[in-house]
Design an enzyme around this catalytic site. Structure first.
Site, PDB file in Angstrom:
ATOM      1  N   ASP A 111       0.867  -1.174   0.000  1.00  7.52           N
ATOM      2  CA  ASP A 111       0.000   0.000   0.000  1.00  7.52           C
ATOM      3  C   ASP A 111       0.906   1.227   0.000  1.00  7.52           C
ATOM      4  O   ASP A 111       1.901   1.270   0.733  1.00  7.52           O
ATOM      5  CB  ASP A 111      -0.881   0.032   1.253  1.00  7.52           C
ATOM      6  CG  ASP A 111      -1.876  -1.123   1.307  1.00  7.52           C
ATOM      7  OD1 ASP A 111      -1.911  -1.926   0.360  1.00  7.52           O
ATOM      8  OD2 ASP A 111      -2.597  -1.220   2.315  1.00  7.52           O
ATOM      9  N   ASP A 120     -15.384  -5.347  -0.147  1.00 11.23           N
ATOM     10  CA  ASP A 120     -14.950  -5.227   1.242  1.00 11.23           C
ATOM     11  C   ASP A 120     -16.191  -5.348   2.112  1.00 11.23           C
ATOM     12  O   ASP A 120     -17.080  -4.499   2.039  1.00 11.23           O
ATOM     13  CB  ASP A 120     -14.273  -3.875   1.474  1.00 11.23           C
ATOM     14  CG  ASP A 120     -13.085  -3.659   0.546  1.00 11.23           C
ATOM     15  OD1 ASP A 120     -12.391  -4.644   0.247  1.00 11.23           O
ATOM     16  OD2 ASP A 120     -12.856  -2.513   0.136  1.00 11.23           O
TER      17      ASP A 120
END
Length: 246
Positions: free
Chosen positions: A7, A129
């Protein structure tokens, strides 16, 4: 299949706890060196999340990602706040193999369906998600998890299956960044319900036992970020546990 992940915020390698920008750990690592190491250990796919772009569409790290893609031989999958067709097309143009679309698939379903028709199902991975409520419903969150989306995982999958949906990344938000182990019951359930979709598992992976548990759940791949950064195990060890498809 093992899919190592990093990330990025403003060019730095970071990890968030449960998607919370306020709970950020920064690692003193070169993104390219880290990804090259993962590649050298045998990774065929790498996953990059543009967290700056996810928060601010005007600050996308596309130039950085282009440099990473050109410096690597592995296939690259990129996610993080893709909101427009121009952003999708730009990532594909710089050599990204697959673009991850999350919130937009919930909010603008017809638009993303049109992208499946135009770019093909191999170019797009849906990111689902999920928050699992007390009734066991898998509710898909949107906008970097800052708000609930209100649609179930199943309803979204059913909306995209007629458009050839092949790749979906599913994260149990309650496990993300926690190193508490993956929700293998979730992956077992969706892999059984939709066997023709390549499911990528994400969230909570801490040990090689976790990797083996996801391998045995019916998922096709596993995204591993934090456990590799803190050196709980190596990419090479993970691939020994779950070899890449030939």
């Amino acid at each position: 299949m093992i899919i190592p992940a990093i990330d990025l915020i403003e060019g730095q390698v970071v990890r968030l706890y449960q998607g919370d920008y306020a709970q950020k750990t920064t690692f003193d690592l070169s993104p390219l060196s880290q990804l090259k190491s993962y590649e050298a250990q045998g990774a065929n796919w790498l996953h990059i999340v543009d967290l700056t772009g996810a928060k601010d569409p005007n600050a996308r790290q596309t130039r950085l990602i282009a440099g990473l893609v050109s410096g690597l031989d592995a296939n690259i999958q990129v996610g993080g706040g893709i909101r427009t067709e121009a952003q999708l097309a730009e990532l594909l143009e710089i050599g990204v193999k697959r673009v991850v679309i999350g919130s937009l698939a919930v909010k603008e379903t017809a638009l993303v369906q049109s992208w499946f028709k135009k770019y093909g199902a191999d170019a797009i991975c849906l990111a689902l998600d999920v928050n699992i409520n007390e009734q066991g419903e898998k509710i898909v969150a949107v906008s970097g998890w800052q708000s609930g989306g209100g649609k179930s995982l199943e309803s979204l999958v059913d909306a995209f299956k007629p458009y050839g949906l092949k790749h979906a990344l599913v994260t149990d938000i309650s496990r993300d960044g926690t190193l508490k182990g993956a929700n293998t019951d979730l992956y077992r359930e969706i892999a059984a319900a939709y066997p023709d979709i390549n499911w990528q598992a994400s969230g909570g992976i801490a040990t090689l036992d976790d990797v083996a548990a996801v391998r045995d759940s019916g998922a096709d791949g596993i995204i591993i970020g934090k456990a590799l950064l803190i050196e709980n195990f190596t990419v090479r060890e993970a691939i020994q546990c779950w070899p890449n498809p030939q």
